[in-house]
Design an enzyme around this catalytic site. Structure first.
Site, PDB file in Angstrom:
ATOM      1  N   GLU A 104       0.820  -1.217   0.000  1.00  0.00           N
ATOM      2  CA  GLU A 104       0.000   0.000   0.000  1.00  0.00           C
ATOM      3  C   GLU A 104       0.859   1.274   0.000  1.00  0.00           C
ATOM      4  OE1 GLU A 104      -2.786  -0.760  -0.752  1.00  0.00           O
ATOM      5  OE2 GLU A 104      -3.444  -2.566   0.312  1.00  0.00           O
ATOM      6  N   HIS A 128      -2.773   2.178   8.484  1.00  0.00           N
ATOM      7  CA  HIS A 128      -3.824   1.341   7.899  1.00  0.00           C
ATOM      8  C   HIS A 128      -3.988   0.078   8.719  1.00  0.00           C
ATOM      9  CE1 HIS A 128      -6.150  -1.054   5.131  1.00  0.00           C
ATOM     10  NE2 HIS A 128      -5.155  -1.889   4.909  1.00  0.00           N
ATOM     11  N   HIS A 130      -7.070  -3.314   9.900  1.00  0.00           N
ATOM     12  CA  HIS A 130      -8.259  -4.096   9.551  1.00  0.00           C
ATOM     13  C   HIS A 130      -9.133  -4.270  10.800  1.00  0.00           C
ATOM     14  CE1 HIS A 130      -5.754  -6.224   6.124  1.00  0.00           C
ATOM     15  NE2 HIS A 130      -5.954  -4.942   5.896  1.00  0.00           N
ATOM     16  N   GLU A 158     -17.974  11.808  21.943  1.00  0.00           N
ATOM     17  CA  GLU A 158     -16.623  12.223  21.557  1.00  0.00           C
ATOM     18  C   GLU A 158     -16.360  12.113  20.050  1.00  0.00           C
ATOM     19  OE1 GLU A 158     -13.436  13.062  23.545  1.00  0.00           O
ATOM     20  OE2 GLU A 158     -15.190  14.026  24.386  1.00  0.00           O
ATOM     21  N   HIS A 199     -12.620  -4.041   3.816  1.00  0.00           N
ATOM     22  CA  HIS A 199     -11.161  -4.163   3.937  1.00  0.00           C
ATOM     23  C   HIS A 199     -10.627  -3.530   5.224  1.00  0.00           C
ATOM     24  CE1 HIS A 199      -7.017  -4.034   1.806  1.00  0.00           C
ATOM     25  NE2 HIS A 199      -6.852  -3.852   3.104  1.00  0.00           N
TER      26      HIS A 199
HETATM   27  O1  2HA Z   1      -0.292  -5.060   4.392  1.00  0.00           O
HETATM   28  O2  2HA Z   1      -3.253  -4.642   4.852  1.00  0.00           O
HETATM   29  O3  2HA Z   1      -3.941  -3.782   2.475  1.00  0.00           O
HETATM   30  C1  2HA Z   1      -1.398  -5.880   4.170  1.00  0.00           C
HETATM   31  C2  2HA Z   1      -2.589  -5.037   3.935  1.00  0.00           C
HETATM   32  C3  2HA Z   1      -2.902  -4.685   2.552  1.00  0.00           C
HETATM   33 ZN    ZN Z   2      -5.183  -3.900   4.287  1.00  0.00          ZN
END
Ligand code: 2HA
Ligand code: ZN
Length: 260
Positions: A104, A128, A130, A158, A199
């Site tokens: 990414e 980033h 998940h 909040e 995602h």
């Molecule tokens: O690095 O999360 O989006 C693995 C991920 C790809």
């Molecule tokens: Zn990811």
């Protein structure tokens, strides 16, 4: 940040990634210390970020596990230097057992570019993850900024304080390339947090604490939403538009009125 995110269950296997845009003085000192070290070859980024040309980024490695970053940073992250045009990078330090920056990296860099431009360089961190409750919600709510902003604001007082600008949503796309990077960075011009449907979430911030804080708050908001909507089809009460305006007034916030 990598360790806390892992503890919270946001980083299964190699899920998630992070990057830090070094300050000019940090980059200068790093370049001086690394001057005699061997550098990696120039590699195409897959997009171009001309406004970041020559800058240095600390970034997690592709396929590396976030839970291993704190144990062994030299193996799991790297310091990547961009060429003057912002089209290629080379590794100046780290990934000592081989590898390359996260898949990414195009999204990270395009987000950094827009945030650097709009905040005068105040924003340095892109994170980033998940987070499961938020991902679950992307199967249920319409994939629109307005629907997610209202749903999440309404879960905790909040929330509009932490993301008064709202939250962006990118419909499902193939991750890892330029197309999703372009869509995400367009939304990063308006928001600090952008959801990737089915995602995960991207957060942009001025510090690791704030990036982590945004990730955690948004996931908690989604969790509360999911609890409430598992209990009853329609909640009995919530925060009103007048309530949001009062929060904006008392906390001196620029709340996005189009979401009220
Ligand atoms: O690095 O999360 O989006 C693995 C991920 C790809
Ligand atoms: Zn990811």
């Amino acid at each position: 940040m990598c360790e806390i995110g892992d503890r919270l269950g946001f980083h299964e296997r190699n899920g998630g990634n992070a990057s830090y845009h070094l300050l000019p003085e940090e980059a200068k000192s790093a370049k001086k210390r690394l001057a005699k070290k061997k550098t990696g070859p120039w590699v195409d980024i897959g997009t171009s970020v001309p406004e970041l040309g020559g800058d240095l980024f600390l970034v997690t490695g592709s396929g590396k596990f976030m839970r291993n970053v704190a144990y062994d940073p030299e193996v799991n992250i790297c310091l990547a230097e961009l060429n003057a045009e912002g089209t290629q990078y080379r590794i100046r330090w780290g990934l000592s057992k081989g590898g390359r920056p996260t898949s990414e990296f195009p999204t990270h860099l395009m987000n950094h570019e827009v945030k650097t431009r709009l905040t005068g360089g105040a924003y340095r961190v892109i994170y980033h993850a998940h987070p499961p409750q938020l991902i679950a919600l992307t199967f249920v709510l319409p994939l629109r900024d307005r629907d997610f902003t209202r749903a999440l604001w309404n879960t905790m007082t909040e929330c509009p304080v932490i993301f008064p600008e709202g939250i962006g949503v990118v419909k499902w796309m193939v991750p890892g390339g330029r197309d999703i990077a372009v869509e995400t960075s367009k939304l990063m011009a308006k928001y600090n947090n952008v959801i990737w449907a089915h995602h995960g979430l991207f957060c942009a911030a001025d510090s690791f604490d704030n990036a982590m804080g945004q990730m955690e708050t948004i996931e908690k908001a989604a969790h509360i939403y999911n609890i409430v909507h598992s209990m009853v089809p329609k909640p009995r009460q919530g925060i009103t538009s007048e309530g949001y305006l009062a929060i904006a007034r008392d906390f001196h916030l620029e709340i996005s009125k189009r979401f009220l």
